[in-house]
Structure formats: C-alpha cells, structure tokens
Design a protein around this motif. Structure first.
Motif, mmCIF file in Angstrom:
data_model
loop_
_atom_site.group_PDB
_atom_site.id
_atom_site.type_symbol
_atom_site.label_atom_id
_atom_site.label_comp_id
_atom_site.label_asym_id
_atom_site.label_seq_id
_atom_site.Cartn_x
_atom_site.Cartn_y
_atom_site.Cartn_z
ATOM 1 N N UNK A 76 -46.027 0.368 20.481
ATOM 2 C CA UNK A 76 -46.397 1.762 20.220
ATOM 3 C C UNK A 76 -47.917 1.906 20.156
ATOM 4 N N UNK A 80 -50.425 3.680 22.816
ATOM 5 C CA UNK A 80 -51.340 4.718 22.355
ATOM 6 C C UNK A 80 -52.754 4.453 22.865
ATOM 7 N N UNK A 83 -52.733 5.218 26.722
ATOM 8 C CA UNK A 83 -52.660 6.637 27.072
ATOM 9 C C UNK A 83 -53.954 7.354 26.668
ATOM 10 N N UNK A 84 -54.546 6.923 25.556
ATOM 11 C CA UNK A 84 -55.817 7.532 25.148
ATOM 12 C C UNK A 84 -56.867 7.394 26.242
ATOM 13 N N UNK A 86 -56.208 7.031 29.469
ATOM 14 C CA UNK A 86 -55.809 7.615 30.747
ATOM 15 C C UNK A 86 -55.894 9.123 30.644
ATOM 16 N N UNK A 87 -56.614 9.756 31.562
ATOM 17 C CA UNK A 87 -56.694 11.211 31.489
ATOM 18 C C UNK A 87 -55.315 11.821 31.780
ATOM 19 N N UNK A 88 -54.731 12.431 30.770
ATOM 20 C CA UNK A 88 -53.483 13.158 30.985
ATOM 21 C C UNK A 88 -53.776 14.628 30.759
ATOM 22 N N UNK A 90 -52.279 18.770 29.852
ATOM 23 C CA UNK A 90 -51.389 19.520 29.001
ATOM 24 C C UNK A 90 -49.929 19.362 29.434
ATOM 25 N N UNK A 93 -47.605 16.575 28.040
ATOM 26 C CA UNK A 93 -47.402 16.439 26.599
ATOM 27 C C UNK A 93 -45.971 16.049 26.234
ATOM 28 N N UNK A 94 -45.005 16.803 26.776
ATOM 29 C CA UNK A 94 -43.605 16.534 26.412
ATOM 30 C C UNK A 94 -43.150 15.172 26.914
ATOM 31 N N UNK A 96 -44.995 12.603 27.312
ATOM 32 C CA UNK A 96 -45.609 11.596 26.443
ATOM 33 C C UNK A 96 -44.865 11.493 25.127
ATOM 34 N N UNK A 97 -44.453 12.644 24.605
ATOM 35 C CA UNK A 97 -43.694 12.617 23.350
ATOM 36 C C UNK A 97 -42.452 11.741 23.509
ATOM 37 N N UNK A 100 -43.360 7.973 23.708
ATOM 38 C CA UNK A 100 -43.729 7.349 22.446
ATOM 39 C C UNK A 100 -42.550 7.257 21.475
ATOM 40 N N UNK A 101 -41.851 8.373 21.332
ATOM 41 C CA UNK A 101 -40.921 8.451 20.206
ATOM 42 C C UNK A 101 -39.471 8.224 20.591
ATOM 43 N N UNK B 149 -60.404 14.370 21.706
ATOM 44 C CA UNK B 149 -59.009 14.013 22.008
ATOM 45 C C UNK B 149 -57.946 14.737 21.199
ATOM 46 N N UNK B 152 -55.356 16.702 22.809
ATOM 47 C CA UNK B 152 -54.262 16.013 23.472
ATOM 48 C C UNK B 152 -53.161 15.660 22.481
ATOM 49 N N UNK B 155 -51.649 20.128 21.697
ATOM 50 C CA UNK B 155 -52.229 21.250 22.438
ATOM 51 C C UNK B 155 -51.715 22.580 21.909
ATOM 52 N N UNK B 158 -47.879 23.778 21.225
ATOM 53 C CA UNK B 158 -46.916 22.698 21.046
ATOM 54 C C UNK B 158 -46.667 22.482 19.563
ATOM 55 N N UNK B 160 -44.702 19.438 18.501
ATOM 56 C CA UNK B 160 -44.582 18.010 18.262
ATOM 57 C C UNK B 160 -45.858 17.298 18.708
ATOM 58 N N UNK B 161 -46.470 16.540 17.826
ATOM 59 C CA UNK B 161 -47.701 15.846 18.203
ATOM 60 C C UNK B 161 -47.415 14.559 18.970
ATOM 61 N N UNK B 162 -48.356 14.158 19.790
ATOM 62 C CA UNK B 162 -48.293 12.877 20.485
ATOM 63 C C UNK B 162 -49.402 12.018 19.896
ATOM 64 N N UNK B 163 -49.123 10.776 19.544
ATOM 65 C CA UNK B 163 -50.152 9.977 18.886
ATOM 66 C C UNK B 163 -51.224 9.572 19.888
ATOM 67 N N UNK B 164 -52.429 10.020 19.661
ATOM 68 C CA UNK B 164 -53.519 9.692 20.566
ATOM 69 C C UNK B 164 -54.688 9.315 19.678
ATOM 70 N N UNK B 165 -55.517 8.394 20.127
ATOM 71 C CA UNK B 165 -56.654 8.004 19.285
ATOM 72 C C UNK B 165 -57.746 9.063 19.374
#
Lengths: 311, 199
Positions: A76, A80, A83-84, A86-88, A90, A93-94, A96-97, A100-101, B149, B152, B155, B158, B160-165
C-alpha cells in the motif's frame, strides 16, 4: 522457538550489532566533510535496518496473518509512493480508490485463503480489465493510455510482484511442511544482504560504473563483489531451505540478478520522473519502494522456480 | 487531544511533510495564506504546524460547509476556525471583521485568498481580503504556503480520498509596503506562492 529460528535471530542481531559498532567507529575516525555525510547516511541506514528487521522478524514470528498484513501495508505504501510520482488526472480518482482500497487488500486476501488460482490472475487479468473501464467511464480521455498504464504498472510492481514474497507461505513442499516462513526469510535475507553487500563493495572499491545514466551508484565491482558475497551467504543458509547448498547458491544467484535488475528498472522510473528517491519514509534509504524494488523483481521468479522444482 | 489525534492521522495518511523554505516555525503572529485545492487543505496545513504554533493559529473557513453538527463541532472546538459567510455578505457579516478580531486577539490565521477551488492545480486570482488584512495590520507577516498534491487526494466533488503523499511548502514572508497599491500587493503575494510550486 526452535533452534533454527533462534540461530537466525542471533545471526541477524549479530550483523546489526556489528554494523552499529562500525558506524560508531567510522563516526570517530572519518574527518572529511564528504566522508562525514556518507557516515551519517550509513548510521541512518543501519538504524532503519534495526526497525525493519524487528518489524519483519516479529511479523514472521507471529505467523501468516501478521506477515500478510505487514506485506499488504508495505505494498500500500509503495503504491502510494509510485502513484504520487505518476501524473494522474481527476478522471483517475475512482480507479485509484479501487486500486488502493479494494484490489490491494484483495490480492493479499487470496493468499490468506490459499486461493492460488485467483492470486495469479487478480491483477494481471481482472485489475487490468477493471482499471481502464473505470477510467474510461469517468470520461477523461487525455493521455488515457499513459494514465491507465501507470496505475496498472504500479499495481503490478508494488502489489502483485511484492505479494509473491509472502505467497511462499502457501507452497506445499514435501518434507518442508510448517517451515515456509524460513523460505520467505531466505528470500528477503538474500535480497537485502545483496543490496547491503553491493553498497559496501561499491563504496570500498567501486570504480567502473555499470549504468551511469540510470543508476550512477551502481558499479561493476559493487555488483560482482556484492553479488558473489550474497550468493555465498545464501549458500550458507541452505539448512533453512529445502535446497542443497549448491541449489541454495543457485537460487541466491537468481535472486541477486533479479534484484539488481529490479533496482535498475525502478531507478529508470525515478530518473524519468526527475527524483532521487521514491519518498522519505525510511531515513537514509529513501522511500519504501527504494527498499523493496529488488524484492519485487526477485520474488516472482524465486516463487515459480521453487514451485516448479520443489513442490 | 482530539486535535493532536487529527493532526497525527492527517500527517500519517497524507505523509504531509512540512518544508520550511523561506522562514522557520517561530512563535510569531502570522497570516498563512495557501492555495485552495480541497476541503481538507486547512486541516493539512494546520497539522503540518508544530503543536505550539497550532494552538495560536486559527483557520478561516466557510460557514456553510463547516456548520453541520459534526463539522461544526470540529470547526468550533478543535480547529477553532473563524467561520465566515461566503454567500450573503452584509455589513453585519463582513468576513473581514471577524478575521481582524482574531488577529487583534494575537492569533495567527490560515486563509485561502483564491476564495474558491479551481479544478486541477491551477492557481486562481487572489481576492482582495488578504490585502485589507495586511493593510490593517502591516506589522504581521504574510507567509505564502503551497500545498502540493492535496487536490489529488480529494478533488472537488469527490467524497472518498485516495492516499497520496502531500507536502506543505512554507515560503519567504511577504509584508505590505507603505502606500502599496492593491493590485501590486496581490500580485506580489501570488507570485511568492507560485514560486513555491515544485516544477
């Protein structure tokens, strides 16, 4: 605790003590400013090794669930970091959710229930189908192929490949029942000691750079000296594996090779993104990914070699 | 205590590292002004401050978002937010008044001069509020903060958050000069924030 496990704890503990003492001595003797910086980094690395060894040792000792949870968290955090960098956008978002989860825990759950069939295809097949579907659904088509590839790539390396290490726990090796944790220890020990040896040999007598553009710290002397030392260390641990000493040396050689390539590839990714480390979670080492890149590449090959020839 | 937990969890989830480039975390009265990218951003900035500073710093937040039962409790008792009206600004609910009031009580403020969130990481034009605060209290330094960041992680739109540093970059303080014009000051303040943006 049986005698084998006690001996392993003693070996690892002894190595750490030696490394810590070496750090103290170097701190007193090295005077030059650049040398001081190297020593400070070395001390930080050794201290982090203490923490990592204690966490890993405790998880292995407690049992399968603890080990799986530890590796799941590691994946995990590595994902993280990936992905931080890598330019992703908007629109990811889903997806990625889910990555991760849902997908990451699910991958480790397949190991918990020993479902080998799903374990091997969950990410290469189902995540590969799902991620682009979810991203396309969000309607953002800009750089679509790059974006979905990056998420899939992160999942493959940080989650799928890394999960091959604890997958060793579900192998059924005749005559080796109940001792699979030792095999996982063997893999992780050889990968990490190879990194340590390569670093040490490189610092002591590294001259010729192997890949100056990708990974300027990798030298031929470091790779050969470190790799051979790690093979010797692996061979010396044959008694905790189902292998003969020669087979253990061969397995260690494969692990060293793949680990080297893992470090190389993940360095190329870092160069491409213009960073030196994946993060700063582990003082002296960088991020989690900087520590497990070689493990991610070595684990699947080691797993399949063992599965084909020893199961 | 709740505040300490929230700060710890936020730092854990976002890896939120504070980077003090242009100033140090000193116990001075300040106006921290940051880019607005997410509903969580003042929580992250607030968590990135050392505890002693956090206790003397109040975020400025929108009343309509932070007034439900749970959020209202957090805003009032944990973050001690200065809640301001964004929709129906009247002479009685002039947001500047409550901010100036907090400043005169010796508190530092966290403000988001863009006023609203833009999609992506574009930095919008600054509203005049920061200029009026700086003009009223020219001795308080305005510290530019760039939150990286977080857009990200969560946004706009949204749940639900996505864990990003994430990182929180603190820049060199900007002070208003005597007789400085509004457009000039806003431009300077905005550029100071932009210069913190990693390439």
């Amino acid at each position: 605790m049986n005698s084998e496990v006690r001996l392993l704890f003693a070996i690892v503990g002894g190595l750490l003590v030696v490394a810590s003492i070496a750090g103290v001595i170097l701190r007193r003797t090295v005077k030059s400013e650049s040398g001081q910086r190297v020593v400070e980094n070395l001390v930080a690395r050794v201290n982090a090794w203490w923490v990592m060894c204690i966490v890993f040792g405790a998880a292995l000792y407690i049992g399968q669930t603890a080990t799986l949870v530890m590796f799941c968290i590691t994946s995990f955090l590595a994902l993280r970091e990936f992905i931080t960098l890598s330019p992703t956008r908007r629109g990811d978002h889903r997806a990625l959710f889910w990555a991760f989860f849902v997908i990451t825990p699910l991958q480790y759950w397949t190991l918990a229930v020993h479902w080998y069939g799903l374990f091997v295809i969950l990410i290469p097949v189902y995540a590969f189908l799902f991620i682009p579907i979810r991203t396309a659904w969000s309607g953002d088509t800009e750089h679509f192929l790059e974006r979905t590839s990056k998420v899939q790539w992160g999942l493959m390396v940080a989650v799928y490949f890394a999960s091959y290490a604890p997958a060793l726990l579900m192998l059924k090796i005749p005559g080796f029942e109940g001792k699979n944790a030792l095999l996982l220890f063997f893999l992780v020990f050889v990968v990490q000691i190879s990194d340590v040896f390569q670093y040490t040999w490189g610092k002591i007598c590294g001259r010729r750079k192997i890949a100056p553009l990708v990974s300027p710290n990798k030298t031929l002397e470091g790779f050969l000296g470190g790799g051979l030392s790690a093979c010797a260390a692996g061979a010396g641990l044959w008694w905790i594996t189902p292998f003969t000493p020669l087979q253990a040396a061969g397995m260690a050689a494969v692990i060293v090779w793949m680990g080297f390539f893992g470090g190389l590839v993940m360095s190329a990714v870092k160069r491409d993104r213009g960073v030196k480390d994946y993060g700063e979670l582990i003082p002296g080492h960088g991020g989690i990914f900087d520590r497990i890149d070689s493990l991610c590449f070595a684990a699947p090959i080691f797993f399949h070699l063992t599965r084909w020839w020893f199961c | 205590m709740i505040g300490g937990c929230i700060a710890f969890v936020t730092r854990l989830l976002t890896g939120g590292t504070a980077r003090w480039h242009g100033c140090l975390p000193e116990p001075k009265q300040r106006i921290y002004y940051a880019n607005h990218t997410s509903n969580l951003d003042f929580v992250l900035l607030w968590s990135a401050l050392p505890r002693s500073l956090r206790e003397k710093t109040r975020p400025v937040a929108a009343k309509d978002y932070w007034s439900s039962a749970f959020r209202g409790f957090l805003a009032q008792h944990v973050f001690r937010a200065v809640l301001i009206e964004r929709k129906k600004v009247t002479r009685q609910s002039n947001p500047l008044e409550s901010m100036l009031q907090a400043l005169s009580e010796g508190e530092s403020l966290i403000i988001f001069p863009e006023g609203t969130r833009l999609p992506g990481d574009a930095l919008g034009p600054f509203q005049a509020g920061i200029f009026h605060l700086a003009k009223a209290r020219p001795e308080i330094e305005c510290v530019p903060v760039y939150i990286e960041n977080l857009n990200r992680v969560l946004p706009k739109g949204e749940v639900l958050p996505v864990p990003m540093l994430c990182s929180v970059h603190f820049g060199t303080p900007v002070c208003i000069e005597e007789g400085e014009m509004k457009t000039n000051f806003l431009e300077r303040a905005r550029n100071a924030m932009l210069s913190l943006r990693p390439l």
